[in-house]
Design a protein around this motif. Structure first.
Motif, short mmCIF file in Angstrom:
data_model
loop_
_atom_site.label_atom_id
_atom_site.label_comp_id
_atom_site.label_asym_id
_atom_site.label_seq_id
_atom_site.Cartn_x
_atom_site.Cartn_y
_atom_site.Cartn_z
N LYS A 228 0.82 -1.10 -0.06
CA LYS A 228 -0.03 -0.13 0.01
C LYS A 228 0.91 1.38 0.05
CE LYS A 228 -4.02 2.18 1.91
NZ LYS A 228 -5.15 2.10 3.10
N PHE A 229 1.03 1.84 -1.16
CA PHE A 229 1.50 3.33 -1.29
C PHE A 229 0.62 4.27 -1.13
CE2 PHE A 229 4.30 0.32 -3.51
CZ PHE A 229 5.68 0.60 -3.17
N SER A 230 1.03 5.64 -1.23
CA SER A 230 0.02 6.67 -1.19
C SER A 230 -0.83 6.49 -2.26
CB SER A 230 0.76 7.99 -1.10
OG SER A 230 1.84 8.00 -2.33
N GLU A 231 -0.60 6.03 -3.47
CA GLU A 231 -1.60 5.95 -4.47
C GLU A 231 -2.17 4.69 -4.42
OE1 GLU A 231 2.05 5.65 -5.30
OE2 GLU A 231 2.32 7.62 -5.03
N SER B 122 12.01 1.47 -1.36
CA SER B 122 11.68 1.61 0.07
C SER B 122 12.42 0.49 0.65
CB SER B 122 10.31 1.65 0.34
OG SER B 122 9.70 2.60 -0.40
#
Length: 131
Positions: free
Chosen positions: A12-15, A110
């Motif tokens: 889960k990334f910001s997008e 990351s």
């Protein structure tokens, strides 16, 4: 699974949730720490191409800055890379069901812990089209 393996999973990334790949660095039960851009596992410095910050095949900020200056315009700014080359992370202890992952390109990647059950597959190669 072994250190150095490249795995695929959803993260889960910001997008939102996205399929991604990373390299396995820390194995279940190990401790992992990053000091000035170098990875240590169980207090031993890893000595491999993926065990420290690098960009464009270069593993020091000074050499990176010189290369950018030599090959780009005089207005290029590398100051943001200095922080990446000096990445630090306090020592963490992995649980028996976790691995520590690092993207090969620390600028865009990351570093994080992932539960083993979240790994969807292992990358064993890739196909490059000649067309």
């Amino acid at each position: 699974m072994a250190r150095g393996d490249v795995v695929t999973y959803e993260y889960k990334f910001s997008e939102g949730l996205q399929k991604t790949i990373s390299r396995v660095i820390g194995l279940p039960g190990e401790s992992v720490e990053i000091v000035d851009g170098h990875i240590f596992v169980d207090e031993q410095k890893l000595e491999t191409f993926y065990s420290s910050v690098h960009r464009l095949g270069i593993d020091s900020y000074e050499e990176y800055s010189q290369q950018v200056e030599k090959n780009t315009s005089s207005t290029s700014d590398t100051s943001g890379m200095k922080e990446i080359f000096q990445t630090n992370m306090k020592k963490i202890q992995l649980a028996e069901n976790e691995v520590f992952l690092v993207g090969d390109d620390w600028l865009r990647g990351s570093q994080y812990t992932l539960k083993l059950k979240k790994i969807q597959g292992e990358v064993i190669g890739y196909y490059k089209s000649v067309y």
